[in-house]
Write an enzyme that holds these catalytic residues in place. Structure first.
Site, short mmCIF file in Angstrom:
data_model
loop_
_atom_site.label_atom_id
_atom_site.label_comp_id
_atom_site.label_asym_id
_atom_site.label_seq_id
_atom_site.Cartn_x
_atom_site.Cartn_y
_atom_site.Cartn_z
CD GLN A 154 6.15 -12.25 -3.20
OE1 GLN A 154 6.30 -13.48 -3.30
NE2 GLN A 154 5.31 -11.62 -3.98
CG HIS A 201 4.91 -7.23 -0.02
ND1 HIS A 201 4.34 -8.41 -0.43
CD2 HIS A 201 5.16 -6.53 -1.15
CE1 HIS A 201 4.24 -8.42 -1.76
NE2 HIS A 201 4.74 -7.29 -2.22
CB CYS A 256 6.28 8.29 13.20
SG CYS A 256 5.49 9.87 13.58
CB CYS A 281 6.31 13.14 17.57
SG CYS A 281 5.28 12.39 16.30
N GLY A 318 7.84 -20.99 -2.61
CA GLY A 318 6.50 -20.78 -2.04
C GLY A 318 5.82 -19.50 -2.45
N PRO A 342 4.98 -26.82 -3.98
CG PRO A 342 3.75 -27.01 -2.01
CD PRO A 342 4.52 -26.03 -2.83
ZN LIG Z 1 6.50 10.66 15.43
#
Ligand SMILES: [Zn+2]
Length: 249
Positions: free
Chosen positions: A99, A117, A125, A148, A185, A212
């Site tokens: 994650q 994630h 882009c 672009c 974790g 923990p």
């Molecule tokens: Zn682009």
């Protein structure tokens, strides 16, 4: 350290899936960027990590990511990350679902991974959807632009956005077919990952938690090892190696 019920699951062909969350990154000094921990200037993460914030002020959102990337570039993979990279070398049927967006697992050497994630060392882009690596710290141009001409955005999943359907499908398939699920974790509250231990358990996997603190996952785990990933995982990997050597000396 390991009970026989777990040792007997460990074979060279064992399908091992590891899930990691913010806890392992915190041990490398990476803040969670949530709540008070995420305050930057006067903003909270929840106000910046959204497509709405990006549309309104891409420069501000990128300045925040540039700051985060700076912190993460100075952090190093810890012994917990290195132990997970070692598991990838030990077991051919290994896969990691993380994650975390900091890229520390890649830096530790993991290559078989789903970054569910996203990863803030990748940019996308906004016009073409193409994804490229970008390790520039600090960024020369804020906000950065694609060749672009369109704006680039961090290749991460923001609040209110859906996970990449391919990543989600792949992760569920891995979790549903594994023999051993190691959860490290993660608080066990962020969906859909929070449901993965139940998915695995339902299909007969052994669920092992390293954290923990007690979490909602503890109630489904066959075994919870209490401690920091950087302390528990190296010992765990050493035991796994010993079991494998005993089976195939
Ligand atoms: Zn682009």
């Amino acid at each position: 350290m390991l009970p026989e019920s777990l040792r007997e699951r460990i074979r060279p062909e064992t399908k091992l899936v590891v899930i990691t969350g913010a806890g392992i990154s915190a041990e490398s000094g990476v803040p969670t960027f949530r709540g008070e921990d995420g305050l930057w200037r006067r903003f909270r993460a929840e106000e910046l990590a959204t497509s709405w914030a990006f549309q309104r002020d891409p420069k501000l959102v990128w300045e925040w990511y540039d700051w985060r990337r700076g912190i993460i570039s100075r952090a190093k993979p810890n012994p917990g990350h290195l132990a997970i990279a070692e598991l990838e070398r030990l077991l051919p049927n290994f896969y990691l679902i993380t994650q975390n967006v900091d890229g520390l697992h890649r830096r530790a050497g993991n290559r078989k991974l789903v970054e569910i994630h996203g990863n803030l060392w990748f940019v996308r882009c906004t016009r073409e959807g193409t994804v490229t690596e970008n390790y520039e710290v600090p960024l020369k141009e804020i906000p950065p632009r694609c060749r672009c001409g369109a704006l680039l955005r961090p290749h991460v999943v923001w609040f209110g956005e859906s996970l990449d359907p391919d990543d989600l499908r792949r992760s569920l398939e891995l979790v549903r077919n594994c023999d051993l699920l190691l959860v490290v974790g993660t608080s066990g509250v962020v969906q859909p990952v929070a449901s993965f231990p139940w998915e695995a358990k339902e299909r007969g996997a052994f669920v092992l938690e390293v954290n923990p603190q007690s979490t909602p996952i503890s109630s489904v785990a066959d075994l919870s090892l209490r401690g920091k990933a950087g302390e528990v995982l190296p010992k765990l990997v050493e035991e796994i190696r010993e079991v494998l050597l005993r089976r195939h000396p």
